[in-house]
Design an enzyme around this catalytic site. Structure first.
Site, mmCIF file in Angstrom:
data_model
loop_
_atom_site.group_PDB
_atom_site.id
_atom_site.type_symbol
_atom_site.label_atom_id
_atom_site.label_comp_id
_atom_site.label_asym_id
_atom_site.label_seq_id
_atom_site.Cartn_x
_atom_site.Cartn_y
_atom_site.Cartn_z
ATOM 1 N N GLU A 1 0.821 -1.215 0.000
ATOM 2 C CA GLU A 1 0.000 0.000 0.000
ATOM 3 C C GLU A 1 0.854 1.264 0.000
ATOM 4 O OE1 GLU A 1 -3.079 0.528 -0.554
ATOM 5 O OE2 GLU A 1 -4.135 -1.318 -0.076
ATOM 6 N N ASP B 1 -6.277 8.203 -0.704
ATOM 7 C CA ASP B 1 -5.824 7.222 0.281
ATOM 8 C C ASP B 1 -4.653 7.831 1.041
ATOM 9 O OD1 ASP B 1 -7.655 5.414 -0.805
ATOM 10 O OD2 ASP B 1 -6.180 4.601 -2.196
#
Length: 147
Positions: free
Chosen positions: A53, A71
C-alpha cells in the site's frame, strides 16, 4: 547563514517525506499496538499490506479520480469512507479521524482506524492485500525480526 538555510531545507524535506519504517521496526510497532492476530489477521499479513500500500511510508498519498477521494498513510486509508480530509465529496468518516492524523509518524491513529476497518469489512477491504498477499506465503515479512 547559508548553512542555516540548507539545514532548514533538510528539516523541511524530512517533514514532507514522513517516516519510512524499516520492516522489522514496523513489525515491532504493529505488534506493540495490538495488530498481531487482530481479528485473525497475522502480523505478516499487516506487513505485506503496508509494504504494497505505502512502502511503509507514513506520508504516502494516492488520489483516486473516479471517487474524488484520496488514500492516506501507511495503510492507505480512504477519505471517502474512513477519514475526513475536508475535500472529498460525500465523505463518511467512519473512523472519526482527520486524514492528516493518519500520516503522522506516530501510527497509533492509523492503527486504530485499520482495526475499525478490519472489524467491519475484513482484511479484504484493502485491494493491495487481495492482489499481493492473500494467496502468498507472507512469513518472510516477519522473518528475522526477533518479535
Amino acid at each position: 547563514m547559508k548553512a542555516l538555510v540548507i539545514l532548514g531545507l533538510l528539516f523541511l524535506s524530512v517533514a514532507v517525506q514522513g517516516k519510512v519504517f524499516e520492516r522489522c521496526e514496523l513489525a515491532r510497532t504493529l505488534k506493540k499496538l495490538g495488530l498481531d492476530d487482530y481479528k485473525g489477521v497475522s502480523l505478516a499479513n499487516w506487513l505485506c499490506l503496508s509494504k504494497w500500500e505505502s512502502g511503509y511510508n507514513t506520508k504516502a498519498t494516492n488520489y483516486n479520480p473516479g471517487s474524488e477521494s484520496t488514500d492516506y498513510g501507511i495503510f492507505q486509508i480512504n477519505s471517502k469512507w474512513w477519514c475526513n480530509d475536508g475535500k472529498t465529496p460525500n465523505a463518511v468518516d467512519g473512523c472519526h479521524v482527520s486524514c492528516s492524523a493518519l500520516m503522522e509518524n506516530d501510527i497509533e491513529k492509523a492503527v486504530a482506524c485499520a482495526k475499525h476497518i478490519v472489524s467491519e469489512q475484513g482484511i479484504t477491504a484493502w485491494v493491495a492485500w487481495k492482489s499481493h498477499c492473500r494467496v502468498h506465503d507472507v512469513s518472510s515479512y516477519v522473518e528475522g525480526c526477533k518479535l
